[in-house]
Scaffold this motif. Structure first.
Motif, short mmCIF file in Angstrom:
data_model
loop_
_atom_site.label_atom_id
_atom_site.label_comp_id
_atom_site.label_asym_id
_atom_site.label_seq_id
_atom_site.Cartn_x
_atom_site.Cartn_y
_atom_site.Cartn_z
N ASP A 12 10.44 30.50 6.97
CA ASP A 12 10.22 32.15 7.17
C ASP A 12 9.50 32.27 8.64
O ASP A 12 9.92 31.82 9.77
CB ASP A 12 9.25 32.65 6.30
N ASN A 13 8.34 32.91 8.71
CA ASN A 13 7.87 33.14 10.16
C ASN A 13 6.29 32.16 10.24
O ASN A 13 5.51 32.45 11.08
CB ASN A 13 7.35 34.60 10.54
N THR A 14 6.59 31.31 9.57
CA THR A 14 5.39 29.94 9.82
C THR A 14 6.24 28.73 10.45
O THR A 14 6.90 28.30 9.85
CB THR A 14 4.93 29.72 8.36
N LEU A 15 5.27 28.15 11.57
CA LEU A 15 5.61 26.94 12.04
C LEU A 15 4.41 26.16 11.97
O LEU A 15 3.20 26.52 12.22
CB LEU A 15 5.94 27.33 13.79
N MET A 16 4.60 24.89 11.27
CA MET A 16 3.52 23.94 11.36
C MET A 16 3.67 22.71 11.92
O MET A 16 4.72 22.06 12.10
CB MET A 16 3.22 23.72 9.85
N ILE A 17 2.66 22.00 12.55
CA ILE A 17 2.65 20.85 13.21
C ILE A 17 1.64 20.07 13.02
O ILE A 17 0.40 20.23 12.60
CB ILE A 17 2.64 21.07 14.83
N ALA A 18 1.98 18.65 12.53
CA ALA A 18 1.18 17.58 12.16
C ALA A 18 1.01 16.67 13.22
O ALA A 18 2.11 16.17 13.64
CB ALA A 18 1.46 16.95 10.68
N ASP A 72 5.30 22.48 5.00
CA ASP A 72 6.55 22.50 4.15
C ASP A 72 7.64 23.39 5.11
O ASP A 72 7.03 24.17 5.92
CB ASP A 72 6.64 23.27 2.73
N GLY A 73 8.66 22.97 4.89
CA GLY A 73 9.76 23.75 5.61
C GLY A 73 10.98 22.76 6.33
O GLY A 73 11.08 21.56 6.06
N ARG A 74 11.72 23.34 7.20
CA ARG A 74 12.73 22.65 7.78
C ARG A 74 12.32 21.98 8.96
O ARG A 74 11.53 22.72 9.73
CB ARG A 74 13.95 23.56 8.14
N ARG A 75 12.58 20.81 9.32
CA ARG A 75 12.00 20.11 10.44
C ARG A 75 12.65 20.52 11.77
O ARG A 75 13.81 21.14 11.80
CB ARG A 75 12.43 18.44 10.18
N LEU A 76 11.85 20.51 12.86
CA LEU A 76 12.24 20.94 14.11
C LEU A 76 12.05 19.61 14.92
O LEU A 76 10.83 18.66 14.71
CB LEU A 76 11.20 21.79 14.65
N PRO A 77 12.70 19.26 15.90
CA PRO A 77 12.53 18.00 16.77
C PRO A 77 11.39 18.22 17.93
O PRO A 77 11.33 19.38 18.45
CB PRO A 77 13.95 17.79 17.44
N LEU A 78 10.65 17.41 17.84
CA LEU A 78 9.64 17.30 19.06
C LEU A 78 9.77 15.85 19.77
O LEU A 78 9.56 15.01 19.07
CB LEU A 78 8.15 17.54 18.51
N THR A 79 9.58 15.85 20.97
CA THR A 79 9.51 14.47 21.70
C THR A 79 8.31 14.51 22.43
O THR A 79 7.90 15.26 23.01
CB THR A 79 10.73 14.49 22.64
N HIS A 80 8.00 13.33 22.60
CA HIS A 80 6.60 12.74 23.64
C HIS A 80 6.83 11.19 23.82
O HIS A 80 7.62 10.63 23.42
CB HIS A 80 5.53 13.09 22.96
N ALA A 81 6.26 10.90 24.81
CA ALA A 81 6.07 9.46 25.31
C ALA A 81 4.77 8.84 24.91
O ALA A 81 4.73 7.71 25.53
CB ALA A 81 6.46 9.65 26.85
N GLN A 82 3.86 9.29 24.12
CA GLN A 82 2.67 8.64 23.73
C GLN A 82 2.73 7.51 22.61
O GLN A 82 3.33 7.66 21.58
CB GLN A 82 1.75 9.59 23.35
N ASP A 83 2.57 6.43 22.93
CA ASP A 83 2.46 5.20 22.00
C ASP A 83 1.61 5.46 20.83
O ASP A 83 0.50 6.08 21.17
CB ASP A 83 2.18 3.77 22.69
N PHE A 84 1.84 5.16 19.52
CA PHE A 84 0.91 5.19 18.52
C PHE A 84 0.57 6.73 18.19
O PHE A 84 -0.54 7.09 17.76
CB PHE A 84 -0.20 4.26 18.60
N LEU A 85 1.43 7.66 18.56
CA LEU A 85 1.19 9.25 18.05
C LEU A 85 2.51 9.39 17.40
O LEU A 85 3.47 9.52 17.94
CB LEU A 85 0.90 9.93 19.42
#
Length: 440
Positions: free
Chosen positions: A246-252, A225-238
């Motif tokens: 707060d002080n938690t960063l989560m990446i799926a 949960d939380g506010r979204r951060l932008p992440l960029t990559h060039a991998q197809d189908f990913l």
């Protein structure tokens, strides 16, 4: 009215003497009018579609969905659809040259783009709700459970890429199936079905129930949960989604491609103090589902298996300081499901306030009964683009978006995309995905 896009749920589809979709739209209009007269705050939608194979009958099913939106534009508040993976779709990318016809290799996104392009072109843009998604597979084996787990998570991360378009997504998970307790579709099952059978997952069950492997879905996604951060990559189908709170960063991350990956986050960690990091993994290998939580503190890369969804939870030394926001928007050409004939076809995409755009991608949805025979060749405002991706020539049931990053200085208020002919190819939609920087 549930799943009225199919014959078994709307019998008029069996008749050749009536326009079944017209009647369906009329039914929705009448119900919406009556409901809102009594409860104006209630939002009403439809058609709650099943079997979203919109390309069938030369896109006849798409035209029916398109006409339904037109005929209900004044009465409905949203449009809703279901997406499911069929039996035998594990290892989807490896089946790309034979029989994979479901949605997790681009068809989900291409269909949503078609619907939104038509809504935008008719001044009828409304939220989409994915009111059911997952797997249609019955059974209790590890592969049955994996198809459910993989599909729920893959649809979820894909839907998270469209917070501006999808208001709700419902992974169709049963906590318990009292009418068929041994079906395998539930996360928990009564212990008294077989008192000697141990739980598949350790931990205290709900009183009188034991956990099945399906319940791992909740372990994987807990606390995301939380506010979204932008992440960029060039991998197809990913698909990658990051949020902070707060002080938690989560990446799926969900990897629907055919290769195991090692994702490098070194640039993300630059300037950020990470006190603790955990990776939650769930993948299927050698006929077995593996769920694991491991400490990755100090690491800047992590593995993602084929069809795996993994979740990272990072505890930071202090909350992130946000200096600017990025607004993402999409600008669509009005035309959809356009066959490429013997001559080039042109699409016009209008963009407001071009000077504010910092990033731009051109996204073209393509369909072909069989793989593409040549690169996708086009011109954007006169600039030549030849898109060559190996999978375009490998998918025997091609229906997916193709994206290419453009220099922002190529943008104009009125943009022309001219696509060269190619036998058997239908351009399902054309749009620009734009990012604008906003000072906080």
């Amino acid at each position: 009215k549930n799943e009225s896009s199919i014959k078994s749920e709307w019998d008029y589809h069996y008749s050749t003497e009536v326009d079944a979709w017209k009647l369906l739209a009329d039914f929705h209009n009448r119900v919406a009018t009556q409901v809102k007269q009594r409860s104006p705050q209630v939002r009403v939608g439809g058609p709650t579609s099943a079997w979203m194979q919109l390309q069938v009958n030369d896109f006849g099913l798409y035209r029916s969905q398109r006409d339904f939106m037109d005929d209900t534009a004044e009465s409905l508040d949203f449009y809703s659809h279901h997406f499911y993976e069929d039996f035998g779709t594990i290892g989807a990318y490896e089946r790309r040259s034979t029989r994979y016809t479901n949605y997790l290799l681009g068809r989900f996104e291409a269909i949503l783009d078609m619907l939104h392009a038509h809504m935008a072109g008719t001044n009828n843009t409304k939220p989409i709700l994915i009111t059911e998604c997952g797997s249609l597979q019955p059974g209790r084996s590890a592969s049955d459970d994996w198809l459910r787990l993989r599909s729920w998570s893959a649809y979820l991360t894909k839907a998270m890429q469209r917070p501006d378009q999808i208001d709700l997504i419902v992974p169709f998970i049963f906590l318990n199936v009292p009418w068929n307790p041994t079906s395998g579709n539930s996360a928990f099952e009564p212990i008294d079905l077989d008192p000697d059978t141990p739980a598949q997952v350790a931990g205290e069950p709900i009183d009188g129930f034991r956990r099945r492997q399906v319940s791992r879905f909740f372990d994987l996604w807990r606390g995301f949960d939380g506010r979204r951060l932008p992440l960029t990559h060039a991998q197809d189908f990913l698909d990658v989604v990051a949020v902070h709170q707060d002080n938690t960063l989560m990446i799926a991350a969900t990897n629907m491609g055919g290769d195991r990956l090692s994702l490098d986050l070194d640039s993300l960690f630059s300037g950020i103090e990470v006190r603790h990091a955990t990776q939650r993994r769930m993948y299927y290998r050698d006929g077995k589902i593996t769920y694991a939580e491991r400490d990755i503190t100090g690491s800047t890369s992590f593995p993602v298996d084929v069809e795996e969804t993994t979740v990272l939870e990072l505890t930071l030394g202090k909350p992130l300081s946000v200096s600017r926001r990025i607004k993402q928007e999409r600008a669509y050409a009005a035309e959809t499901a356009v066959k490429l004939g013997d001559t080039s076809r042109s699409f016009r995409v209008n963009v407001r306030e071009v000077g504010e755009v910092s990033e731009c991608q051109l996204v073209v949805g393509v369909h072909r009964n069989g793989a593409m025979e040549a690169p996708l060749s086009m011109r954007f405002n006169g600039h030549q683009l030849d898109i060559e991706k190996p999978w375009l020539g490998e998918m025997q049931h091609l229906f997916a978006p193709v994206a290419v990053t453009l220099p922002a200085e190529w943008l104009e208020n009125e943009n022309t995309v001219e696509i060269d002919p190619q036998t058997g190819v239908t351009v399902t939609s054309v749009h620009l995905r734009l990012e604008r920087s906003i000072v906080k």
